[in-house]
Design an enzyme around this catalytic site. Structure first.
Site, PDB file in Angstrom:
ATOM      1  N   HIS A 296       0.827  -1.203   0.000  1.00 45.19           N
ATOM      2  CA  HIS A 296       0.000   0.000   0.000  1.00 45.19           C
ATOM      3  C   HIS A 296       0.869   1.265   0.000  1.00 45.19           C
ATOM      4  CE1 HIS A 296      -2.269   3.248   1.993  1.00 45.19           C
ATOM      5  NE2 HIS A 296      -3.232   2.826   1.194  1.00 45.19           N
TER       6      HIS A 296
ATOM      7  N   CYS B 187      -3.988  34.605 -14.822  1.00 45.12           N
ATOM      8  CA  CYS B 187      -2.816  34.518 -13.945  1.00 45.12           C
ATOM      9  C   CYS B 187      -3.181  34.122 -12.527  1.00 45.12           C
ATOM     10  CB  CYS B 187      -2.004  35.808 -13.967  1.00 45.12           C
ATOM     11  SG  CYS B 187      -2.936  37.216 -13.340  1.00 45.12           S
TER      12      CYS B 187
HETATM   13  C1  PEP Z   1      -5.780  36.916  -8.766  1.00 46.37           C
HETATM   14  O1  PEP Z   1      -6.544  37.559  -8.052  1.00 46.37           O
HETATM   15  O2  PEP Z   1      -6.099  35.879  -9.371  1.00 46.37           O
HETATM   16  C2  PEP Z   1      -4.378  37.343  -8.911  1.00 46.37           C
HETATM   17  C3  PEP Z   1      -3.561  36.738  -9.725  1.00 46.37           C
HETATM   18  O3  PEP Z   1      -3.966  38.354  -8.106  1.00 46.37           O
HETATM   19  P1  PEP Z   1      -3.577  38.143  -6.567  1.00 46.37           P
HETATM   20  O4  PEP Z   1      -3.541  36.691  -6.304  1.00 46.37           O
HETATM   21  O5  PEP Z   1      -2.248  38.794  -6.386  1.00 46.37           O
HETATM   22  O6  PEP Z   1      -4.685  38.854  -5.881  1.00 46.37           O
END
Ligand code: PEP
Ligand code: MG
Length: 736
Positions: free
Chosen positions: A316, A693
């Site tokens: 496991h 992002c």
């Molecule tokens: C987000 O809000 O997705 C972003 C990339 O900015 P932060 O995480 O810095 O608020």
């Protein structure tokens, strides 16, 4: 087994009875007990069953069978299964199935046995039969790691005919499934029975090697090879190994099986609960167990490495750790374990909870103390698969990086630009934070500008280094985002220092800090709101960006340095217009003063629902959109991104959620806002380029969604860049 799995009383009580019997008889193996012993044990088991369940053990086979079938269906809903599904993106709605088949017995004497085998080495991918075999045993004995099995090759000596037939079956199955197989089988009185086959779990290295070998063997196309790799698996390739010099200087104190590669170093803990608790307070731990069981999954996940006393390569601990990409050494029988008192002895030394231990999941070596680890080096098949992935993907992959070192790492891992540089991270170093605090404490615009002037050269230097690291690839720099209170001192000493530097009293500074307090800072004075109230901050940042770009462009005329300035937390077109005007006036003045030509872009994050809903207006002012799905998720759900962890478990338990929306993009809600923003924005501004992002930019299912809705790029942390590249290629391949 029945009491454990069907009646859920746990096997502990029954194991105790066997152990007691073995101790009385002076034997160590179950098979050494004779028929009379087993009869006696059966009587004891039945009595124990009655004592625990309050009813007789059922002797009607149909009742037993239905009990077993129901237990399998129930297992779909147990907490372990929920955790496993969450980790592996398996929807709850799929449900499970039960096969009922007649039993082949591997424990009817010395001409019987059972085994588990892989057609290729699941640790390295090498093309060779690999597995384990136990005579006079049932499958559970191999998997549970209670007895240490023999290598599969020895089966050839004991059962030459069954072994020859087994090898043929392996070839047939591999050719049919065109993938490495993980098989279970039983030999009953010399006759081979195949119990099950499936595509085998494998390490990341093995996955890459097998995929490439299958292409070379003509079994798979390059596209299929790319599609075969689980992108999340790549994570393990990027995990640390021991520092070579430190390792050379170290002497192993013991050896087990190298069950799951990688190097781990941490403090010893003895239970899964302790592993979780220690990990939660920031400790690195190595979980040391006699053997693991499925209840230990969350503790195993919280550990840097896992070391077990019992169990083979298919135990496991080995299988689960490999799947998780966690380093594991299994079956170190030299350890004298005292789980109750949380200690063990190895190589004449007693180890206690909290002592440092290092283990090598590739060699199986165990070391006393802490050995430094270093990042993995990626080579071999990784490059081939990544090249095939890159040929097939449409999405670009950028990185979220704030330092030249991170940017460089990301470039090595294939990043094609920076999608997010969080400039606030640059303000925390000693000299800068002092100047920034001066800026916060300033009473007039002039004072604020004077403080910002001190920061300007630092920012310019940072941006220059980033442009250099990116060698002309696009770099998106996001202007200051967090609320100002995050920058003010909290320690008495620091407050005093600031007061002295400002020529103010400690009380004045404390009053100022108190005035920055917000009940809901994530929805407070942050993002572009800072630039609206203090345009001089945006001015300073613009100067730093443009001056750095001019310098780097001059030094590298063959690069195309084109700054992308990103305004955060916009919810209204007029907000963007206001800040953009500050940026454009400042940038144009800088460019004119330098007497050069420099193109730049001003775009915005889309991270507030209102920005998505009014994207047709916002697109008239923005050169690009970048979805900040961390905030967009927070604001769409109304869940605080900092606190949601406290209640999300209840949401998983109640099946309201199957996944953390902050890790895996909520395509239904947040995704709908993204699609809407694209549909509204593009027709207004056909040149608008669009990325993401938020953390989702490195999550495979979210990357697939980003491909489908037509984003231009995803941006993620450096170590997730290869994952995003592969996921992007898989999305394109799946689309055909
Ligand atoms: C987000 O809000 O997705 C972003 C990339 O900015 P932060 O995480 O810095 O608020
Ligand atoms: Mg944000």
């Amino acid at each position: 087994m029945y009491s454990d799995v069907v009646m859920e009383v746990g096997k502990k009580y029954f194991e105790e009875l066997i152990d007691k019997m073995k101790a009385e008889k002076g034997v160590t193996q179950d098979v050494e007990l004779d028929a009379d012993d087993l009869k006696e044990l059966a009587t004891q088991f039945k009595a124990e069953y009655k004592a625990k369940i309050g009813a007789d053990f059922p002797d009607d086979p149909k009742e037993q069978l239905m009990g077993a079938v129901m237990a399998v269906f129930r297992s779909w809903d147990n907490p372990r299964a929920n955790v496993y599904r969450r980790d592996n993106d398996i929807p709850y709605s799929w449900g499970t199935a039960v096969n009922v088949q007649s039993m082949a017995f591997g424990n009817m004497g010395d001409d019987c046995g059972t085994g588990v085998a892989f057609t290729r080495d699941p640790a390295t991918g090498e093309k060779k039969l690999m597995g384990e075999f136990l005579t006079n045993a049932q499958g559970e004995d191999v998997v549970a790691g209670v007895r240490t099995p023999m290598p599969i090759a020895q089966m050839a000596e004991k059962f030459p005919e069954a072994f020859a037939q087994f090898k043929d079956v392996c070839a047939t199955l591999e050719n049919h499934y065109r993938d490495m197989q993980d098989m279970e089988f039983t030999v009953e009185h010399g006759k081979l029975y195949m119990l099950q086959t499936r595509n085998g779990k494998r390490t990341a290295q093995a996955a890459l090697k097998i995929a490439c070998d299958l292409v070379d063997e003509g079994m798979r196309t390059e596209k299929e090879a790319v599609a075969m790799i689980d992108p999340r698996n790549l994570d393990t390739l990027l995990h640390p190994q021991f520092d070579t010099a430190a390792l050379k200087a170290a002497t192993p104190i013991g050896k087990g099986l190298g069950a799951s590669p990688g190097a781990a170093c941490g403090k010893i803990v003895f239970t899964a609960e302790d592993a979780e608790a220690w990990n939660a307070r920031g400790e690195k731990v190595v979980l040391v167990r006699l053997e693991t069981s499925p209840e230990d999954i969350t503790g195993m996940k919280a550990s840097q490495g896992i070391l077990t006393v019992r169990g083979g390569m298919t135990s496991h601990a080995a299988v689960v750790a490999r799947g998780m990409g966690t380093c594991c050494v299994s079956g170190c029988g030299d350890i004298a374990m005292d789980e109750e008192n949380k200690k063990f002895t190895l190589a004449g030394k007693e180890f206690h909870e909290g002592d440092w231990l290092s283990i090598d999941g590739s060699t199986g070596n165990i070391y006393d103390g802490a050995i430094a680890t270093k990042d993995a080096e990626i080579a071999g098949e990784f490059g081939r698969i990544m090249a095939w992935a890159d040929e097939n993907r449409r999405l670009k992959v950028r990185t979220n990086a704030d330092t030249p070192a991170d940017a460089k790492k990301a470039r090595e891992l294939g990043a094609e630009g920076i999608g997010l540089c969080r400039t606030e991270h640059m303000f925390f170093e000693e000299d800068r934070i002092a100047a920034f605090r001066e800026m916060i404490c300033a009473d007039t615009v002039e004072e604020r500008e004077a403080a910002l002037d001190k920061i300007l050269p630092y920012q310019q230097g940072d941006f220059k280094a980033l442009y250099e690291a990116l060698e002309g690839c696009p770099v998106t720099i996001r202007f200051l985002d967090p609320p100002l209170h995050e920058f003010v001192p909290t320690e008495e000493d620091d407050i005093k220092k600031l007061a002295d530097a400002q020529g103010k009293s400690v009380e004045d500074i404390k009053a100022l800090i108190a005035s920055l307090h917000e009940f809901n800072p994530m929805m407070g004075h942050r993002g572009c709101r800072l630039a609206v109230t203090y345009p001089e901050i945006a001015k300073m940042q613009t100067k730093a960006v443009i001056r750095a770009a001019i310098e780097v462009q001059a030094a590298h005329p063959d690069w195309n340095v084109k700054p992308e300035i990103m305004i955060p937390l916009v919810c209204e077109i007029k907000e963007l217009k206001f800040v953009k005007k500050v940026v454009v006036e400042t940038a144009d003045a800088e460019i004119a003063a330098a007497g050069v030509k420099l193109e730049y872009e001003v775009g915005t994050m889309i991270e507030i629902p209102r920005a998505a809903l009014t994207a047709d207006e916002i697109a008239t002012e923005a050169d690009f959109f970048c979805f900040g799905t961390n905030d967009l998720t927070q604001m769409t759900f109304g869940f605080s991104r900092d606190d949601a962890g406290k209640f999300l478990n209840a949401y998983y338990d109640t099946k309201i959620f199957e996944n953390d929306p902050f890790a895996k993009l909520d395509q239904t809600g947040v995704g709908k806002l993204m699609e809407m923003a694209i549909k509204l924005g593009k027709p207004v501004n056909p040149n608008l380029h669009i990325g993401i992002c938020g953390e989702h930019g490195g999550d495979p299912s979210s990357v697939e969604f980003c491909h489908k809705i037509g984003l231009d790029y995803v941006s993620c942390s450096p170590f997730r860049v290869p994952i995003a590249r592969l996921a992007a290629a898989q999305a394109a391949i799946a689309e055909g």
